[in-house]
Design an enzyme around this catalytic site. Structure first.
Site, PDB file in Angstrom:
ATOM      1  N   LYS A 112      -7.520 -10.532  11.894  1.00 36.47           N
ATOM      2  CA  LYS A 112      -7.296 -10.011  13.254  1.00 36.47           C
ATOM      3  C   LYS A 112      -8.157 -11.052  14.186  1.00 36.47           C
ATOM      4  O   LYS A 112      -8.008 -11.267  15.237  1.00 36.47           O
ATOM      5  CB  LYS A 112      -7.400  -8.646  13.400  1.00 36.47           C
ATOM      6  CG  LYS A 112      -6.271  -8.032  12.650  1.00 36.47           C
ATOM      7  CD  LYS A 112      -6.301  -6.337  13.512  1.00 36.47           C
ATOM      8  CE  LYS A 112      -4.978  -5.779  12.910  1.00 36.47           C
ATOM      9  NZ  LYS A 112      -5.129  -4.500  12.880  1.00 36.47           N
ATOM     10  N   LYS A 193       2.879  -8.622   5.712  1.00 32.87           N
ATOM     11  CA  LYS A 193       3.231  -7.276   5.697  1.00 32.87           C
ATOM     12  C   LYS A 193       3.873  -7.043   7.143  1.00 32.87           C
ATOM     13  O   LYS A 193       3.818  -7.718   8.205  1.00 32.87           O
ATOM     14  CB  LYS A 193       2.177  -6.267   5.801  1.00 32.87           C
ATOM     15  CG  LYS A 193       1.124  -6.119   6.963  1.00 32.87           C
ATOM     16  CD  LYS A 193       0.272  -5.019   6.913  1.00 32.87           C
ATOM     17  CE  LYS A 193      -0.506  -4.749   8.118  1.00 32.87           C
ATOM     18  NZ  LYS A 193      -0.766  -3.631   8.666  1.00 32.87           N
ATOM     19  N   LYS A 196       2.896  -3.938  13.518  1.00 28.28           N
ATOM     20  CA  LYS A 196       3.234  -3.687  14.884  1.00 28.28           C
ATOM     21  C   LYS A 196       3.021  -4.465  15.746  1.00 28.28           C
ATOM     22  O   LYS A 196       3.548  -4.972  16.784  1.00 28.28           O
ATOM     23  CB  LYS A 196       2.189  -2.389  15.237  1.00 28.28           C
ATOM     24  CG  LYS A 196       2.362  -1.071  14.616  1.00 28.28           C
ATOM     25  CD  LYS A 196       1.261  -0.295  15.560  1.00 28.28           C
ATOM     26  CE  LYS A 196       1.028   0.793  14.690  1.00 28.28           C
ATOM     27  NZ  LYS A 196      -0.523   0.864  14.379  1.00 28.28           N
TER      28      LYS A 196
HETATM   29  N1  AQP Z   1       3.850  -2.844   6.309  1.00 20.38           N
HETATM   30  C1  AQP Z   1       3.342  -1.876   5.822  1.00 20.38           C
HETATM   31  N2  AQP Z   1       3.660  -1.344   4.767  1.00 20.38           N
HETATM   32  C2  AQP Z   1       3.209  -0.039   4.251  1.00 20.38           C
HETATM   33  N3  AQP Z   1       2.324   0.539   4.822  1.00 20.38           N
HETATM   34  C3  AQP Z   1       1.679   0.061   6.191  1.00 20.38           C
HETATM   35  N4  AQP Z   1       0.784   0.611   7.013  1.00 20.38           N
HETATM   36  C4  AQP Z   1       0.669  -0.452   8.122  1.00 20.38           C
HETATM   37  N5  AQP Z   1       1.614  -1.356   8.041  1.00 20.38           N
HETATM   38  C5  AQP Z   1       2.169  -1.091   6.611  1.00 20.38           C
HETATM   39  C6  AQP Z   1       0.020   1.928   6.867  1.00 20.38           C
HETATM   40  O1  AQP Z   1       0.242   2.534   8.093  1.00 20.38           O
HETATM   41  C7  AQP Z   1      -0.907   3.360   8.257  1.00 20.38           C
HETATM   42  C8  AQP Z   1      -1.295   3.417   9.815  1.00 20.38           C
HETATM   43  O2  AQP Z   1      -1.481   1.990  10.202  1.00 20.38           O
HETATM   44  P1  AQP Z   1      -2.359   1.603  11.450  1.00 20.38           P
HETATM   45  O3  AQP Z   1      -1.751   2.234  12.675  1.00 20.38           O
HETATM   46  O4  AQP Z   1      -3.739   1.771  11.126  1.00 20.38           O
HETATM   47  O5  AQP Z   1      -2.105   0.051  11.668  1.00 20.38           O
HETATM   48  P2  AQP Z   1      -2.435  -0.994  10.711  1.00 20.38           P
HETATM   49  O6  AQP Z   1      -2.859  -0.750   9.448  1.00 20.38           O
HETATM   50  O7  AQP Z   1      -3.318  -2.045  11.465  1.00 20.38           O
HETATM   51  O8  AQP Z   1      -1.136  -1.963  10.443  1.00 20.38           O
HETATM   52  P3  AQP Z   1      -0.046  -2.082  11.740  1.00 20.38           P
HETATM   53  O9  AQP Z   1       0.873  -0.832  11.844  1.00 20.38           O
HETATM   54  O10 AQP Z   1       0.910  -3.110  11.318  1.00 20.38           O
HETATM   55  O11 AQP Z   1      -0.917  -2.432  12.947  1.00 20.38           O
HETATM   56  P4  AQP Z   1      -1.508  -3.708  13.468  1.00 20.38           P
HETATM   57  O12 AQP Z   1      -0.295  -4.833  13.587  1.00 20.38           O
HETATM   58  O13 AQP Z   1      -2.016  -3.575  14.737  1.00 20.38           O
HETATM   59  O14 AQP Z   1      -2.277  -4.484  12.231  1.00 20.38           O
HETATM   60  C9  AQP Z   1      -1.961   2.828   7.308  1.00 20.38           C
HETATM   61  O15 AQP Z   1      -2.014   3.548   6.190  1.00 20.38           O
HETATM   62  C10 AQP Z   1      -1.574   1.336   6.969  1.00 20.38           C
HETATM   63  O16 AQP Z   1      -2.016   1.057   5.608  1.00 20.38           O
END
Ligand code: AQP
Length: 324
Positions: A112, A193, A196
């Site tokens: 990031k 992965k 968002k």
């Molecule tokens: N692709 C994924 N497959 C399975 N689990 C996932 N998680 C995120 N992406 C996947 C799990 O969702 C929970 C909440 O995530 P978060 O809001 O903390 O966001 P993150 O892990 O940073 O990932 P995102 O949603 O893709 O957001 P961005 O794009 O901002 O990085 C966590 O338990 C995570 O493991």
């Protein structure tokens, strides 16, 4: 005494199938057995720039998503991170326990921050704030997706180091990473992965996508060479789509493979879209059920319950360290 769970998600962007299958689904399943704390981690969100009005709105929207997914406020404590100031206070303490070298090894910061000088210090210390979230509640189990495994290991290291240097203070938590669904991959680049923040919106099925959008996104999803629709690690695109089908339909993996034997990718994608739309329909209806007042009442009571536990832990931490 029942064992405890803590987990959370960031109110950034829209939640997607990966967030649901990797995390939220398990929160709901585990809340009957464990005393559960589910947090909306808005202080984590500001590690990247956010528009204030949007962040405020997304914070409440995420509470609605938790409830619609089945997190039950009668069983689980749902609250906003910034409503419990102990999260930021303990993060400072743990910043003084964590080492530069171990944070430099965190792959999420590398992804990031992209090596930019302008990346915030908050983004660098993000895993320490996450450790403080978890340790404040003397958590036994943390249900997360695969991407958070490294942060969980750091949390355990910080808890063990603190306990060794200042006396037994924290429960050392275990991760709960589901055997299937812990890493739902992008529909366009299956080696990445589902996320968002992916700029290509066709990579991600959002929980609030309408039927038409879902069908179009699956149609545009990449597939592998070959024609078979089977779980096969060497064909990550089809395996990912079949994993989504398996988890949303509830059909055993062997039945999924048998069901699609002899069928083409086109038929498979149409059925996958149908299953997804059917699965998300009642969820999307429930999201609209919660008005702002009932939501605020749930979050207020959640913050009170969370504060009672968090303040006790922080008091013990300060006492062990000689901080007034
Ligand atoms: N692709 C994924 N497959 C399975 N689990 C996932 N998680 C995120 N992406 C996947 C799990 O969702 C929970 C909440 O995530 P978060 O809001 O903390 O966001 P993150 O892990 O940073 O990932 P995102 O949603 O893709 O957001 P961005 O794009 O901002 O990085 C966590 O338990 C995570 O493991």
């Amino acid at each position: 005494m029942r064992k405890r769970i803590f987990s959370g998600a960031q109110p950034t962007g829209e939640l997607h199938l990966g967030n649901y299958l990797g995390a939220l689904k398990n929160w709901v399943a585990l809340q009957t057995e464990y005393e559960s704390f589910y947090c909306i981690v808005n202080l984590h969100a500001i590690t990247l720039p956010q528009d204030p009005a949007t962040l405020r709105q997304k914070t409440l929207d995420l509470a609605r998503i938790y409830l619609a997914a089945g997190v039950d406020p009668e069983r689980s404590t749902i609250f906003i991170q910034s409503d419990v100031p102990e999260h930021a206070e303990l993060a400072w303490v743990l910043n003084c326990v964590a080492r530069m070298g171990e944070l430099e090894r965190m792959t999420q910061f590398k992804d990031k921050g992209k090596g930019e000088e302008r990346a915030s210090v908050g983004l660098f210390t993000y895993p320490v704030l996450m450790a403080s979230d978890i340790l404040l509640y003397q958590t036994d189990l943390v249900p997360v997706g695969q991407d958070q495994k490294q942060h969980l290991e750091l949390t355990r290291d910080l808890a063990e180091r603190f306990n060794r240097d200042f006396g037994e203070t924290f429960v050392v938590p275990d991760p709960y990473i589901p055997p299937v669904g812990a890493a739902i991959m992008s529909l366009k680049e299956p080696e990445k992965k589902m996320s968002k923040s992916d700029e290509n919106l066709n990579s991600t099925i959002f929980l609030l996508d309408d039927a038409d959008t879902i069908t179009k996104k699956y149609k545009k999803a990449v597939t592998d060479s070959g024609t078979e629709i089977t779980f096969d690690g060497s064909r990550p695109a089809i395996s990912n789509l079949l994993t989504i089908y398996h988890l949303l339909s509830g059909k055993p993996t062997k039945d999924c493979e048998a069901h699609f034997e002899g069928k083409g990718y086109g038929d498979f994608k149409s059925e996958l879209a149908e299953v997804t739309i059917e699965f998300l329909k009642p969820f999307q209806e429930r999201v609209r059920e919660y008005d702002d007042d009932s939501l605020e009442a749930i979050l207020k009571s959640g913050a009170e319950k969370a504060s009672a536990v968090a303040s006790e832990t922080l008091k013990n931490v300060y006492q062990s360290m000689g901080i007034r």
